[in-house]
Scaffold this motif. Structure first.
Motif, PDB file in Angstrom:
ATOM      1  N   ALA A  66       0.846  -1.189   0.000  1.00  0.00           N
ATOM      2  CA  ALA A  66       0.000   0.000   0.000  1.00  0.00           C
ATOM      3  C   ALA A  66       0.881   1.238   0.000  1.00  0.00           C
ATOM      4  N   VAL A  67       0.731   2.060  -1.040  1.00  0.00           N
ATOM      5  CA  VAL A  67       1.548   3.262  -1.195  1.00  0.00           C
ATOM      6  C   VAL A  67       0.633   4.458  -1.446  1.00  0.00           C
ATOM      7  N   PRO A  68       1.124   5.675  -1.204  1.00  0.00           N
ATOM      8  CA  PRO A  68       0.263   6.850  -1.373  1.00  0.00           C
ATOM      9  C   PRO A  68      -0.200   7.084  -2.801  1.00  0.00           C
ATOM     10  N   GLU A  69       0.751   7.050  -3.766  1.00  0.00           N
ATOM     11  CA  GLU A  69       0.398   7.407  -5.146  1.00  0.00           C
ATOM     12  C   GLU A  69       1.213   6.583  -6.129  1.00  0.00           C
ATOM     13  N   LEU A  70       0.544   5.911  -7.026  1.00  0.00           N
ATOM     14  CA  LEU A  70       1.252   5.133  -8.034  1.00  0.00           C
ATOM     15  C   LEU A  70       1.747   6.003  -9.186  1.00  0.00           C
ATOM     16  N   ASP A  71       1.213   7.240  -9.318  1.00  0.00           N
ATOM     17  CA  ASP A  71       1.730   8.097 -10.381  1.00  0.00           C
ATOM     18  C   ASP A  71       2.966   8.872  -9.933  1.00  0.00           C
ATOM     19  N   ILE A  72       3.429   8.671  -8.702  1.00  0.00           N
ATOM     20  CA  ILE A  72       4.764   9.110  -8.312  1.00  0.00           C
ATOM     21  C   ILE A  72       5.720   7.990  -8.711  1.00  0.00           C
ATOM     22  N   PRO A  73       6.638   8.208  -9.651  1.00  0.00           N
ATOM     23  CA  PRO A  73       7.445   7.104 -10.183  1.00  0.00           C
ATOM     24  C   PRO A  73       8.218   6.327  -9.125  1.00  0.00           C
ATOM     25  N   TYR A  74       8.629   6.992  -8.045  1.00  0.00           N
ATOM     26  CA  TYR A  74       9.364   6.276  -6.997  1.00  0.00           C
ATOM     27  C   TYR A  74       8.562   5.082  -6.506  1.00  0.00           C
ATOM     28  N   PHE A  75       7.266   5.275  -6.256  1.00  0.00           N
ATOM     29  CA  PHE A  75       6.455   4.186  -5.726  1.00  0.00           C
ATOM     30  C   PHE A  75       6.209   3.110  -6.778  1.00  0.00           C
ATOM     31  N   ALA A  76       6.059   3.507  -8.025  1.00  0.00           N
ATOM     32  CA  ALA A  76       5.890   2.511  -9.089  1.00  0.00           C
ATOM     33  C   ALA A  76       7.143   1.653  -9.226  1.00  0.00           C
ATOM     34  N   VAL A  93       1.431 -10.210  -5.257  1.00  0.00           N
ATOM     35  CA  VAL A  93       1.371  -8.915  -4.578  1.00  0.00           C
ATOM     36  C   VAL A  93       0.139  -8.149  -5.054  1.00  0.00           C
ATOM     37  N   LEU A  94      -0.705  -7.788  -4.118  1.00  0.00           N
ATOM     38  CA  LEU A  94      -1.841  -6.905  -4.369  1.00  0.00           C
ATOM     39  C   LEU A  94      -1.384  -5.473  -4.096  1.00  0.00           C
ATOM     40  N   ILE A  95      -1.480  -4.595  -5.084  1.00  0.00           N
ATOM     41  CA  ILE A  95      -0.995  -3.220  -4.934  1.00  0.00           C
ATOM     42  C   ILE A  95      -2.191  -2.299  -4.722  1.00  0.00           C
ATOM     43  N   HIS A  96      -2.096  -1.497  -3.659  1.00  0.00           N
ATOM     44  CA  HIS A  96      -3.206  -0.647  -3.238  1.00  0.00           C
ATOM     45  C   HIS A  96      -2.723   0.790  -3.121  1.00  0.00           C
ATOM     46  N   GLN A  97      -3.489   1.712  -3.666  1.00  0.00           N
ATOM     47  CA  GLN A  97      -3.171   3.146  -3.579  1.00  0.00           C
ATOM     48  C   GLN A  97      -4.037   3.778  -2.501  1.00  0.00           C
ATOM     49  N   THR A  98      -3.405   4.398  -1.499  1.00  0.00           N
ATOM     50  CA  THR A  98      -4.146   4.967  -0.369  1.00  0.00           C
ATOM     51  C   THR A  98      -4.464   6.443  -0.539  1.00  0.00           C
ATOM     52  N   SER A 102      -5.784   9.076   5.953  1.00  0.00           N
ATOM     53  CA  SER A 102      -5.766   8.234   7.141  1.00  0.00           C
ATOM     54  C   SER A 102      -6.776   7.087   7.053  1.00  0.00           C
ATOM     55  N   GLU A 103      -7.966   7.351   6.497  1.00  0.00           N
ATOM     56  CA  GLU A 103      -8.982   6.305   6.435  1.00  0.00           C
ATOM     57  C   GLU A 103      -8.554   5.166   5.522  1.00  0.00           C
ATOM     58  N   GLN A 104      -8.025   5.504   4.344  1.00  0.00           N
ATOM     59  CA  GLN A 104      -7.564   4.471   3.426  1.00  0.00           C
ATOM     60  C   GLN A 104      -6.359   3.733   3.984  1.00  0.00           C
ATOM     61  N   GLU A 105      -5.458   4.440   4.652  1.00  0.00           N
ATOM     62  CA  GLU A 105      -4.308   3.767   5.257  1.00  0.00           C
ATOM     63  C   GLU A 105      -4.744   2.849   6.392  1.00  0.00           C
ATOM     64  N   ARG A 106      -5.749   3.270   7.146  1.00  0.00           N
ATOM     65  CA  ARG A 106      -6.263   2.424   8.231  1.00  0.00           C
ATOM     66  C   ARG A 106      -6.906   1.161   7.660  1.00  0.00           C
ATOM     67  N   LYS A 107      -7.642   1.317   6.581  1.00  0.00           N
ATOM     68  CA  LYS A 107      -8.239   0.144   5.933  1.00  0.00           C
ATOM     69  C   LYS A 107      -7.161  -0.802   5.426  1.00  0.00           C
ATOM     70  N   ALA A 108      -6.113  -0.227   4.850  1.00  0.00           N
ATOM     71  CA  ALA A 108      -5.023  -1.059   4.342  1.00  0.00           C
ATOM     72  C   ALA A 108      -4.376  -1.844   5.475  1.00  0.00           C
ATOM     73  N   ALA A 109      -4.093  -1.151   6.579  1.00  0.00           N
ATOM     74  CA  ALA A 109      -3.429  -1.798   7.710  1.00  0.00           C
ATOM     75  C   ALA A 109      -4.335  -2.818   8.391  1.00  0.00           C
ATOM     76  N   SER A 110      -5.639  -2.736   8.130  1.00  0.00           N
ATOM     77  CA  SER A 110      -6.579  -3.701   8.688  1.00  0.00           C
ATOM     78  C   SER A 110      -6.778  -4.904   7.766  1.00  0.00           C
ATOM     79  N   GLY A 111      -6.219  -4.835   6.556  1.00  0.00           N
ATOM     80  CA  GLY A 111      -6.314  -5.991   5.677  1.00  0.00           C
ATOM     81  C   GLY A 111      -6.885  -5.744   4.308  1.00  0.00           C
ATOM     82  N   ILE A 112      -6.912  -4.520   3.804  1.00  0.00           N
ATOM     83  CA  ILE A 112      -7.401  -4.201   2.451  1.00  0.00           C
ATOM     84  C   ILE A 112      -8.824  -4.699   2.251  1.00  0.00           C
TER      85      ILE A 112
END
Length: 334
Positions: A66-76, A93-98, A102-112
């Motif tokens: 789970a990363v903030p933005e996939l259109d930031i090349p570093y994360f891609a 690997v399941l790739i998730h953009q948060t 905070s809400e999306q990151e919390r969901k990710a940390a809880s199991g996507i």
């Protein structure tokens, strides 16, 4: 036709249990028996049913990044390295953009959400140590600077040292009016604060007075933000002779704005970035940058997660600092 363990066993002249032992890598199989089984596996093009194997172990064989933005090349680019490292464990690997929320990151940390995953590699911008401590069950490896001394394994680079080194390089080129692009005052701007601290430390170490007019904020770290910040700096009348951008996409935007203004890089303004994305190796001029070891970060994250799913399940959280170096190119050469 998909062949089964039974087909391999019949061809090799051994029991199904022996074939299973070979497939699962057990050591206590005679060398000649192992060779017969491997020959039968190759001849039949047998592929283990990983889903069934994982279910027997109580696992899905799927992890998430789970990363903030996939259109930031570093994360891609980081995601590509994570996928490569995970493949060595037969993991998908399941790739998730948060979005860094905070809400999306919390969901990710809880199991996507409803997705069944064995563990998570998370680069948070909004979550705190307390947020993560309130979550239970899912093994998590953290990336980045947002959470220090948290409840999970954590991999980071030394942002202060890296920013100080790249700024010192610009100073070493004889530049004295060194701008910084990318400052952020929001709680999510942990990386920005650390890189600003390194920039400020380098100036102080060289006896250069900090000038707030040379520090340009960027609400996001995209190319457009870098171009807008560079235009703002040029409009202030305190024209910089060098600029340190807090990531490479900001630097690419800054390069465009300098070109539009008729300024030469590096003759008039030297430019440096951070992240060593592939685009910077093909820009005109090529981009000097801080180069984190993205492959090592990804490999360490996967290995830490594997440990949390196995022998290191109850070990105390670890914090690892990965190396970086300066990639000196045309925009700020030696």
């Amino acid at each position: 036709m998909r062949h089964r363990l039974k087909d391999v066993a019949e061809r090799a002249g051994v029991s199904v249990k022996t074939v299973s032992n070979v497939v699962n890598g057990y050591q206590h199989v005679r060398a000649d028996t192992r060779a017969r089984v491997e020959e039968a596996i190759a001849a039949l093009n047998y592929r283990p049913n990983l889903s069934a194997r994982n279910l027997r172990k109580g696992r899905t064989g799927v992890i998430a990044l789970a990363v903030p933005e996939l259109d930031i090349p570093y994360f891609a680019e980081l995601a590509r390295h994570v996928v490569t490292a995970a493949a060595e464990h037969d993991w998908t690997v399941l790739i998730h953009q948060t979005g860094g929320g905070s809400e999306q990151e919390r969901k990710a940390a809880s199991g996507i959400g409803d997705h069944m995953i064995d563990g998570l590699i998370l680069s948070p911008l909004a979550l705190t140590s307390d947020d993560l401590a309130a979550l239970h069950g899912l093994p998590v490896v953290l990336l980045g600077e947002r959470v220090d001394n948290g409840p999970a394994d954590h991999i980071m680079i030394d942002n202060v040292a890296a920013a100080r080194e790249i700024t010192a390089h610009l100073i070493g080129l004889g530049r004295r009016r060194i701008a910084a692009i990318g400052s952020q005052r929001t709680p999510e701007g942990a990386s920005a604060r650390l890189r600003l601290a390194g920039y400020t430390a380098a100036l102080a170490g060289a006896g250069i007075t900090y000038d707030d007019r040379l520090v340009a904020p960027a609400p996001a770290w995209h190319r457009a933000d870098g171009a807008a910040a560079m235009r703002h700096l040029l409009a202030t009348g305190v024209r910089p002779d060098a600029v340190f951008c807090f990531n490479d996409t900001l630097a690419l935007g800054a390069l465009r704005a300098l070109h539009e203004a008729g300024l030469r890089v590096p003759e008039d303004v030297a430019v440096a970035g951070f992240d060593d994305i592939e685009d910077g190796r093909f820009s005109i001029p090529t981009l000097t940058t801080v180069a984190p070891d993205k492959e090592r970060i990804a490999r360490l994250a996967v290995e830490l997660l594997a440990g949390r799913l196995g022998p290191d399940r109850d070990s105390p959280p670890r914090e690892l600092v990965t190396p970086h170096h300066l990639a000196l190119r045309e925009s700020a050469p030696l």
